[in-house]
Design an enzyme around this catalytic site. Structure first.
Site, short mmCIF file in Angstrom:
data_model
loop_
_atom_site.label_atom_id
_atom_site.label_comp_id
_atom_site.label_asym_id
_atom_site.label_seq_id
_atom_site.Cartn_x
_atom_site.Cartn_y
_atom_site.Cartn_z
CG HIS A 160 -48.71 -86.62 7.40
ND1 HIS A 160 -49.64 -87.52 7.90
CD2 HIS A 160 -48.74 -85.56 8.24
CE1 HIS A 160 -50.19 -87.03 9.00
NE2 HIS A 160 -49.64 -85.83 9.23
CG HIS A 172 -48.67 -80.81 9.94
ND1 HIS A 172 -49.97 -80.54 9.63
CD2 HIS A 172 -48.60 -82.13 10.25
CE1 HIS A 172 -50.68 -81.66 9.76
NE2 HIS A 172 -49.87 -82.64 10.13
CG HIS A 218 -54.29 -85.42 10.22
ND1 HIS A 218 -54.03 -84.75 9.06
CD2 HIS A 218 -53.15 -85.35 10.96
CE1 HIS A 218 -52.77 -84.29 9.10
NE2 HIS A 218 -52.21 -84.65 10.25
CD GLU A 249 -52.11 -88.44 15.23
OE1 GLU A 249 -52.90 -87.56 14.84
OE2 GLU A 249 -50.97 -88.18 15.64
CG ASP A 276 -47.29 -85.64 11.93
OD1 ASP A 276 -47.92 -84.76 11.34
OD2 ASP A 276 -47.77 -86.29 12.89
CG ASP A 277 -46.14 -81.73 13.35
OD1 ASP A 277 -46.44 -80.67 12.77
OD2 ASP A 277 -46.97 -82.63 13.58
ZN LIG Z 1 -50.15 -84.60 10.84
#
Ligand SMILES: [Zn+2]
Length: 335
Positions: free
Chosen positions: A19, A21, A195, A198, A276-277
């Site tokens: 996961h 991005h 996703h 969340e 994630d980021d």
């Molecule tokens: Zn994400």
């Protein structure tokens, strides 16, 4: 506090990242370098001013800055450089396999052609010693028609990505909005992820499973609000790609010691740890593992289980998966 042995294990154990991005790996320094190279004017005066703006209150406040950062990506080499920087960082964290999300609509809507995006990211994956595959994500705040057009535009490059996903603003954009484009992707033999759970409710996890027929849930941490759903995820061994530092930055949990990763594992869920980021949320893979293990009563057995889960949930051929899992077990046998 973490003891030195556990810290070293977390840093050195072989990992899979499922996961990430790629646009969320753009560090402020690279954003400024690309802005200069491409003559793009940024709304921030300096690297420090941009970094200071990373004080998010929720998913939307993050997405606003994230899309601004991505505006510097124009040429194939820009996409290559961004991806190469992430893969180098992943390699340093002993990531052995990664499945990278990319958001074509963030770029095609600015006039960047699909081939520029996919070829730049794909070429960097080919040049890296880390095993890396690509998952094309649809932006859920846009229409399903736009997602369908995006999928069609990407089909000439079908051999360069292995699956599709669903990201961006969750609340108000439930998975079922994208039923047709996921059905089409499924016909094409693409892997499916989304996703869900969340910021959105457990109901979104149900429709991701039942309507979109996903093979993994990204985030999914709110599943514990629903006992029947939790039991189903365990029964189906449906993996969750959990992103601890992201969850704290976006206020899904107030503090790391309130994160539910241990409860997910104790319930029997195939939870994984991911970044994630990472440029926006304060850390790459090892930072995520260390922050989580510092705050929660997690030990060596959890580390091994999380490392194994990452590979078992990966979209890899069975033998390759087993090879990585054997590597994890061999690593822990020597600890
Ligand atoms: Zn994400």
């Amino acid at each position: 506090m973490l003891n030195d042995q556990l810290r070293r294990v977390l840093q050195q154990m072989p990992k899979a990242e499922l996961h990430i991005h790629i646009e969320g790996s753009l560090e402020p320094e690279l954003i400024f370098a690309l802005a200069e190279r491409n003559g793009v004017k940024l709304a921030y005066a300096s690297v420090e001013a941009l970094r200071a703006a990373y004080a998010f209150t929720d998913l939307q406040s993050f997405l606003d800055i994230y899309y601004a950062g991505a505006s510097v990506l124009l040429k194939e080499q820009d996409f290559y450089d961004m991806t190469a920087a992430y893969l180098k960082r992943a390699e340093e964290d002993n990531v052995r396999h990664t499945e990278i999300f990319f958001d074509p609509q963030t770029h095609t809507h600015r006039g960047v052609p699909m081939d520029v995006i996919i070829n730049g990211i794909y070429r960097a994956c080919q040049d890296s010693p880390v095993s890396a595959t690509l998952i094309l994500c649809f932006l859920r705040h846009l229409s399903e028609e736009d997602a369908i057009a995006t999928l069609e535009a990407a089909l000439p490059y079908r051999d360069k990505f292995i699956g599709v996903g669903l990201d961006s603003s969750e609340v108000g954009n439930p998975p079922e909005k994208f039923a047709r484009v996921f059905a089409r992707s499924r016909e094409l033999g693409l892997h499916l992820v989304a996703h869900a759970g969340e910021e959105g409710p457990p109901a979104y996890i149900y429709t991701a499973l039942d309507t979109l027929k996903v093979e993994r849930i990204d985030h999914g941490v709110r599943c514990l609000e629903d006992q029947a759903l939790t039991e189903r995820l365990v029964r189906e061994q449906m993996a969750l790609t959990v992103c601890p530092l992201s969850n704290i930055k976006l206020c899904v949990f107030d503090k790391m010691d309130q994160h539910n990763l241990l409860e997910l594992l104790d319930a029997g869920i195939v939870a994984t740890v991911n970044s994630d980021d990472p440029a926006y949320f304060g850390g790459y893979m090892n930072d995520n593992f260390i922050a989580t293990f510092e705050a929660l009563p997690l030990g060596l057995s959890h580390a091994q289980r999380l490392a194994r889960n990452g590979f078992s949930a990966a979209f890899l051929p069975a033998e390759q998966k087993q090879k990585f899992i054997d590597e994890v077990d061999a690593f822990f046998a020597k600890v």
